[in-house]
Design a protein around this motif. Structure first.
Motif, short mmCIF file in Angstrom:
data_model
loop_
_atom_site.label_atom_id
_atom_site.label_comp_id
_atom_site.label_asym_id
_atom_site.label_seq_id
_atom_site.Cartn_x
_atom_site.Cartn_y
_atom_site.Cartn_z
N ASN A 69 0.85 -1.19 0.00
CA ASN A 69 0.00 0.00 0.00
C ASN A 69 0.89 1.24 0.00
N MET A 70 1.03 1.85 -1.16
CA MET A 70 1.96 2.96 -1.30
C MET A 70 1.44 4.26 -0.69
N ASP A 71 0.21 4.24 -0.19
CA ASP A 71 -0.34 5.42 0.48
C ASP A 71 -0.02 5.45 1.97
N ARG A 72 0.64 4.40 2.46
CA ARG A 72 0.97 4.31 3.88
C ARG A 72 2.41 4.73 4.12
N PRO A 73 2.76 5.05 5.37
CA PRO A 73 4.18 5.25 5.70
C PRO A 73 4.98 4.00 5.32
N GLU A 74 6.23 4.16 5.02
CA GLU A 74 7.03 3.07 4.45
C GLU A 74 6.98 1.80 5.28
N SER A 75 7.09 1.92 6.58
CA SER A 75 7.15 0.72 7.42
C SER A 75 5.83 -0.03 7.46
N PHE A 76 4.72 0.64 7.08
CA PHE A 76 3.40 0.01 7.10
C PHE A 76 2.92 -0.39 5.71
N GLN A 77 3.68 -0.10 4.67
CA GLN A 77 3.25 -0.44 3.32
C GLN A 77 3.05 -1.95 3.15
N CYS A 78 3.84 -2.74 3.88
CA CYS A 78 3.76 -4.20 3.79
C CYS A 78 2.43 -4.74 4.30
N VAL A 79 1.68 -3.94 5.06
CA VAL A 79 0.36 -4.38 5.52
C VAL A 79 -0.56 -4.61 4.32
N GLY A 80 -0.34 -3.85 3.25
CA GLY A 80 -1.15 -4.03 2.05
C GLY A 80 -1.04 -5.44 1.49
N GLU A 81 0.13 -6.05 1.59
CA GLU A 81 0.30 -7.41 1.10
C GLU A 81 -0.52 -8.39 1.93
N VAL A 82 -0.59 -8.16 3.23
CA VAL A 82 -1.40 -9.01 4.10
C VAL A 82 -2.87 -8.88 3.75
N GLU A 83 -3.32 -7.64 3.51
CA GLU A 83 -4.71 -7.43 3.12
C GLU A 83 -5.02 -8.14 1.81
N PHE A 84 -4.09 -8.07 0.87
CA PHE A 84 -4.26 -8.74 -0.42
C PHE A 84 -4.37 -10.26 -0.25
N ALA A 85 -3.41 -10.85 0.46
CA ALA A 85 -3.42 -12.31 0.64
C ALA A 85 -4.64 -12.76 1.43
N ASN A 86 -5.02 -11.98 2.42
CA ASN A 86 -6.21 -12.33 3.21
C ASN A 86 -7.47 -12.24 2.36
N GLY A 87 -7.50 -11.31 1.42
CA GLY A 87 -8.63 -11.22 0.50
C GLY A 87 -8.73 -12.44 -0.40
N ILE A 88 -7.58 -12.90 -0.89
CA ILE A 88 -7.56 -14.12 -1.69
C ILE A 88 -8.05 -15.31 -0.85
N ALA A 89 -7.61 -15.35 0.40
CA ALA A 89 -8.04 -16.43 1.30
C ALA A 89 -9.55 -16.40 1.50
N ALA A 90 -10.10 -15.19 1.63
CA ALA A 90 -11.55 -15.06 1.81
C ALA A 90 -12.30 -15.54 0.56
N LEU A 91 -11.79 -15.18 -0.61
CA LEU A 91 -12.40 -15.67 -1.85
C LEU A 91 -12.38 -17.20 -1.89
N SER A 92 -11.23 -17.76 -1.55
CA SER A 92 -11.08 -19.22 -1.60
C SER A 92 -11.98 -19.91 -0.58
N ALA A 93 -12.12 -19.29 0.59
CA ALA A 93 -12.94 -19.89 1.65
C ALA A 93 -14.42 -19.94 1.28
N SER A 94 -14.81 -19.19 0.26
CA SER A 94 -16.21 -19.23 -0.17
C SER A 94 -16.57 -20.58 -0.79
#
Length: 345
Positions: free
Chosen positions: A73-98
């Motif tokens: 997430n390039m809109d976040r401070p640098e140290s928190f940008q990696c949280v975007g990857e977790v949100e992305f992977a968790n979204g894929i997991a939610a799709l799969s869990a359907s």
């Protein structure tokens, strides 16, 4: 054969399709202990691409997503940008869990990329990741694979030297136990003494060694496979003496491994892969035991050299003489226990 700016081999679907195999032992339950998803200028590998590979006849019922700087997430401070990857992977997991995408629960566990070199400042990053992913967040991995020779490279953004020994990295690492998070480590065989020191310094920290510990076959190690194997195997035995260390079996299709299978007229079949990989896989299993070993695909990185179905057939051929219980650990239960996935006992 490599796209500009990337150490990863290009995926040539038409070439891979020239060798097609039916799945061996198709009812054997598999947890793919290590894969990535990304959308990069040179290629993409997203949910549909992974589903295509899963449709190879093998019974993959869950997967572990491992950080690769995807969807920061390039809109976040640098140290928190990696949280975007977790949100992305968790979204894929939610799709799969359907259940709409088949029986596999993709990204059931997530190994994220919080920068441990932040020291104590990594704590709010970890806590936000846990807020976003909940129990799916099971580990952290930093970019640590380094070599002085520029020909030995496996990451689009190589790290500086000495990350594993860095004081701030180790300070950040000290907080993972508070959140019951594993540490995945990817390093070359030349770094295994550093991994060993890390494991001994943090005996209560679960450490997962990626890609059989990275025996290198390019650059200064080209043509020295027997010598490398001797050094690598000795250090693997030492690491196995640390009860807090486990190992992933796979990742041997990266360019740094030096097998150069992508240069052949035809892609390798499972017999070829089994012959090449057997010494590495069996040595790890002998050293660590089946309860501390887990098979991984490392796709799409390894897809430049072989297809998903052929790879799992090779793993199954290497372990053909193992008992059903031993195969259970190697193909699913060790990964499930390590990353707290349920339903695989």
């Amino acid at each position: 054969m490599k796209p500009s700016g990337s150490p990863h081999l290009p995926v040539r679907k038409e070439w891979l399709a020239r060798v097609d195999e039916a799945a061996i032992d198709p009812q054997l339950v598999i947890v793919d202990a290590h894969h990535h998803l990304w959308n990069r200028p040179e290629n993409h590998y997203l949910l549909d691409d992974y589903l295509y590979d899963l449709d190879s006849g093998h019974r993959v019922l869950a997967s572990v997503y491992v950080q690769c700087r995807s969807m920061f997430n390039m809109d976040r401070p640098e140290s928190f940008q990696c949280v975007g990857e977790v949100e992305f992977a968790n979204g894929i997991a939610a799709l799969s869990a359907s259940g709409l995408y088949g029986p596999a629960r993709i990204c059931s566990a997530i190994v994220a990329g919080a920068d441990l070199r932040l020291g104590q400042a990594v704590v709010p990053v970890l806590e936000e990741m846990l807020e976003r992913a909940g129990p799916r967040l099971q580990g952290i991995r930093n970019v640590t694979a380094w070599h002085a020779d520029p020909r030995v490279v496996s990451n689009p953004r190589p790290p500086p030297a000495g990350v594993l020994a860095d004081t701030y990295f180790r300070k950040g690492l000290s907080y993972l136990q508070d959140y019951a998070l594993a540490l995945d480590v990817w390093g070359y065989h030349t770094q295994l003494e550093e991994v060993l020191d890390l494991a001994r310094s943090f005996p209560n920290q679960l450490i997962v060694l990626d890609h059989v510990g990275g025996p290198v076959g390019v650059g200064p190690y080209a043509g020295r496979r027997d010598e490398v194997f001797t050094d690598w195997s000795r250090l693997i035995c030492q690491l196995a003496n640390c009860p807090n260390v486990l190992v992933k079996l796979g990742g041997l299709g990266m360019n740094v491994g030096g097998f150069a299978l992508h240069t052949r007229e035809l892609p390798p079949d499972s017999d070829t892969l089994a012959e090449l990989w057997r010494p590495y896989i069996l040595h790890c299993i002998e050293a660590f035991g089946v309860e501390r070993c887990m098979f991984e695909s490392n796709f799409p990185v390894d897809k430049g050299m072989y297809s998903y179905g052929v790879m799992w057939n090779a793993f199954k051929k290497i372990t053909a003489d193992f008992t059903a219980g031993e195969k259970g650990f190697l193909f699913s239960q060790t990964a499930a226990h390590t990353y707290n996935l349920t339903g695989f006992d």
